[in-house]
Write a protein that holds these residues in place. Structure first.
Motif, mmCIF file in Angstrom:
data_model
loop_
_atom_site.group_PDB
_atom_site.id
_atom_site.type_symbol
_atom_site.label_atom_id
_atom_site.label_comp_id
_atom_site.label_asym_id
_atom_site.label_seq_id
_atom_site.Cartn_x
_atom_site.Cartn_y
_atom_site.Cartn_z
ATOM 1 N N ARG A 79 0.821 -1.213 0.000
ATOM 2 C CA ARG A 79 0.000 0.000 0.000
ATOM 3 C C ARG A 79 0.858 1.268 0.000
ATOM 4 O O ARG A 79 0.342 2.378 0.022
ATOM 5 C CB ARG A 79 -0.907 0.024 1.241
ATOM 6 N N GLY A 80 2.178 1.101 0.031
ATOM 7 C CA GLY A 80 3.068 2.257 0.036
ATOM 8 C C GLY A 80 3.273 2.869 1.410
ATOM 9 O O GLY A 80 3.720 4.003 1.527
ATOM 10 N N GLU A 81 2.978 2.117 2.481
ATOM 11 C CA GLU A 81 3.072 2.642 3.845
ATOM 12 C C GLU A 81 4.369 2.261 4.554
ATOM 13 O O GLU A 81 4.647 2.771 5.638
ATOM 14 C CB GLU A 81 1.891 2.131 4.669
ATOM 15 N N VAL A 82 5.145 1.354 3.983
ATOM 16 C CA VAL A 82 6.418 0.916 4.561
ATOM 17 C C VAL A 82 7.514 1.236 3.548
ATOM 18 O O VAL A 82 7.398 0.884 2.372
ATOM 19 C CB VAL A 82 6.398 -0.599 4.885
ATOM 20 N N GLY A 83 8.569 1.893 4.008
ATOM 21 C CA GLY A 83 9.637 2.291 3.111
ATOM 22 C C GLY A 83 10.590 1.187 2.730
ATOM 23 O O GLY A 83 10.982 1.068 1.571
ATOM 24 N N MET A 84 10.980 0.353 3.690
ATOM 25 C CA MET A 84 11.943 -0.718 3.441
ATOM 26 C C MET A 84 11.568 -1.922 4.293
ATOM 27 O O MET A 84 10.990 -1.772 5.370
ATOM 28 C CB MET A 84 13.354 -0.279 3.830
ATOM 29 N N LEU A 85 11.959 -3.102 3.824
ATOM 30 C CA LEU A 85 11.783 -4.334 4.592
ATOM 31 C C LEU A 85 12.529 -5.461 3.919
ATOM 32 O O LEU A 85 12.988 -5.330 2.789
ATOM 33 C CB LEU A 85 10.294 -4.689 4.734
ATOM 34 N N ASN A 86 12.675 -6.566 4.631
ATOM 35 C CA ASN A 86 13.201 -7.791 4.029
ATOM 36 C C ASN A 86 12.043 -8.443 3.298
ATOM 37 O O ASN A 86 10.968 -8.605 3.871
ATOM 38 C CB ASN A 86 13.711 -8.758 5.104
ATOM 39 N N GLY A 87 12.249 -8.832 2.054
ATOM 40 C CA GLY A 87 11.155 -9.415 1.295
ATOM 41 C C GLY A 87 11.586 -10.629 0.506
ATOM 42 O O GLY A 87 12.716 -11.094 0.614
ATOM 43 N N HIS A 88 10.661 -11.141 -0.297
ATOM 44 C CA HIS A 88 10.936 -12.280 -1.173
ATOM 45 C C HIS A 88 10.103 -12.131 -2.439
ATOM 46 O O HIS A 88 9.316 -11.186 -2.564
ATOM 47 C CB HIS A 88 10.690 -13.605 -0.453
ATOM 48 N N PRO A 89 10.260 -13.027 -3.415
ATOM 49 C CA PRO A 89 9.601 -12.847 -4.711
ATOM 50 C C PRO A 89 8.084 -12.640 -4.661
ATOM 51 O O PRO A 89 7.550 -11.876 -5.456
ATOM 52 C CB PRO A 89 9.960 -14.126 -5.472
ATOM 53 N N THR A 90 7.390 -13.257 -3.732
ATOM 54 C CA THR A 90 5.945 -13.043 -3.685
ATOM 55 C C THR A 90 5.601 -11.606 -3.304
ATOM 56 O O THR A 90 4.588 -11.078 -3.754
ATOM 57 C CB THR A 90 5.243 -14.014 -2.713
ATOM 58 N N LEU A 91 6.445 -10.978 -2.508
ATOM 59 C CA LEU A 91 6.221 -9.576 -2.157
ATOM 60 C C LEU A 91 6.387 -8.688 -3.388
ATOM 61 O O LEU A 91 5.636 -7.738 -3.576
ATOM 62 C CB LEU A 91 7.161 -9.123 -1.045
ATOM 63 N N MET A 92 7.352 -9.007 -4.230
ATOM 64 C CA MET A 92 7.541 -8.215 -5.449
ATOM 65 C C MET A 92 6.300 -8.306 -6.329
ATOM 66 O O MET A 92 5.854 -7.291 -6.875
ATOM 67 C CB MET A 92 8.794 -8.678 -6.191
ATOM 68 N N GLN A 93 5.722 -9.482 -6.450
ATOM 69 C CA GLN A 93 4.485 -9.643 -7.226
ATOM 70 C C GLN A 93 3.345 -8.859 -6.585
ATOM 71 O O GLN A 93 2.570 -8.193 -7.268
ATOM 72 C CB GLN A 93 4.108 -11.121 -7.327
ATOM 73 N N GLN A 94 3.238 -8.950 -5.254
ATOM 74 C CA GLN A 94 2.179 -8.240 -4.539
ATOM 75 C C GLN A 94 2.320 -6.731 -4.730
ATOM 76 O O GLN A 94 1.344 -6.039 -5.017
ATOM 77 C CB GLN A 94 2.239 -8.606 -3.053
ATOM 78 N N ALA A 95 3.533 -6.205 -4.596
ATOM 79 C CA ALA A 95 3.765 -4.771 -4.751
ATOM 80 C C ALA A 95 3.468 -4.326 -6.180
ATOM 81 O O ALA A 95 2.792 -3.309 -6.396
ATOM 82 C CB ALA A 95 5.204 -4.429 -4.366
ATOM 83 N N SER A 96 3.949 -5.076 -7.151
ATOM 84 C CA SER A 96 3.697 -4.738 -8.554
ATOM 85 C C SER A 96 2.203 -4.722 -8.855
ATOM 86 O O SER A 96 1.715 -3.858 -9.589
ATOM 87 C CB SER A 96 4.408 -5.723 -9.480
ATOM 88 N N GLY A 97 1.466 -5.662 -8.270
ATOM 89 C CA GLY A 97 0.024 -5.720 -8.466
ATOM 90 C C GLY A 97 -0.709 -4.515 -7.912
ATOM 91 O O GLY A 97 -1.833 -4.211 -8.328
ATOM 92 N N HIS A 98 -0.086 -3.809 -6.973
ATOM 93 C CA HIS A 98 -0.682 -2.601 -6.402
ATOM 94 C C HIS A 98 -0.068 -1.331 -6.992
ATOM 95 O O HIS A 98 -0.271 -0.232 -6.460
ATOM 96 C CB HIS A 98 -0.509 -2.597 -4.882
ATOM 97 N N GLY A 99 0.731 -1.487 -8.045
ATOM 98 C CA GLY A 99 1.313 -0.319 -8.694
ATOM 99 C C GLY A 99 2.509 0.269 -7.969
ATOM 100 O O GLY A 99 2.909 1.399 -8.240
ATOM 101 N N ILE A 100 3.092 -0.471 -7.044
ATOM 102 C CA ILE A 100 4.262 0.000 -6.307
ATOM 103 C C ILE A 100 5.513 -0.404 -7.076
ATOM 104 O O ILE A 100 5.717 -1.580 -7.368
ATOM 105 C CB ILE A 100 4.321 -0.605 -4.886
ATOM 106 N N THR A 101 6.332 0.569 -7.430
ATOM 107 C CA THR A 101 7.635 0.245 -7.997
ATOM 108 C C THR A 101 8.608 0.126 -6.840
ATOM 109 O O THR A 101 8.443 0.775 -5.805
ATOM 110 C CB THR A 101 8.105 1.320 -8.995
ATOM 111 N N TYR A 102 9.599 -0.709 -6.971
ATOM 112 C CA TYR A 102 10.500 -0.993 -5.854
ATOM 113 C C TYR A 102 11.909 -1.230 -6.369
ATOM 114 O O TYR A 102 12.122 -1.448 -7.560
ATOM 115 C CB TYR A 102 10.023 -2.213 -5.063
ATOM 116 N N GLY A 103 12.843 -1.180 -5.474
ATOM 117 C CA GLY A 103 14.233 -1.499 -5.775
ATOM 118 C C GLY A 103 14.758 -2.453 -4.728
ATOM 119 O O GLY A 103 14.092 -2.713 -3.727
#
Length: 123
Positions: A79-103
């Motif tokens: 939702r764009g409410e957390v700036g950084m975290l430890n993640g994994h590939p499913t999080l990248m899919q979840q973020a992309s699905g909500h229009g969040i670009t990430y690095g």
């Protein structure tokens, strides 16, 4: 950004989050012989760094990391409410699905390894 760094150390998958921090600090759950080393100098230093530099500095949000679950943190990131975290590939899919670009970047810490990654929204 509501929460600069999402630190889920609650009952949902805290052992995985804990392991990432121990590994990034040069420690781990066991030594080369398989003996538990949870109280090793490296692990203690890693968690002191977390306590002082992230939690103590107010960067992990208003709630206690000990009560914060991973999925809740992942959902907040998407939702764009957390700036950084430890993640994994499913999080990248979840973020992309909500229009969040990430690095991605090395996991922060006293002895961060370039192989350990965290995610941060870029847009």
């Amino acid at each position: 950004m509501k929460i600069p760094y999402g630190l889920p150390l609650g009952p949902e998958e805290c052992q995985a989050e804990t392991m990432m921090w121990m590994l990034s600090g040069g420690g781990g759950y066991t030594d080369a012989n398989g003996s538990y080393t949870i109280d090793s100098t490296e692990n203690i230093e890693a968690f002191e760094w977390l306590r002082d530099e992230l939690v103590g500095a107010g960067l992990t949000g208003p709630g206690s990391p000990a009560r914060t679950n991973r999925q809740d943190t992942f959902d907040a990131f998407a939702r764009g409410e957390v700036g950084m975290l430890n993640g994994h590939p499913t999080l990248m899919q979840q973020a992309s699905g909500h229009g969040i670009t990430y690095g991605t970047a090395p996991l922060p810490g006293r002895r961060a390894s370039p192989r350990r990654r965290w995610a941060s929204p870029t847009g």
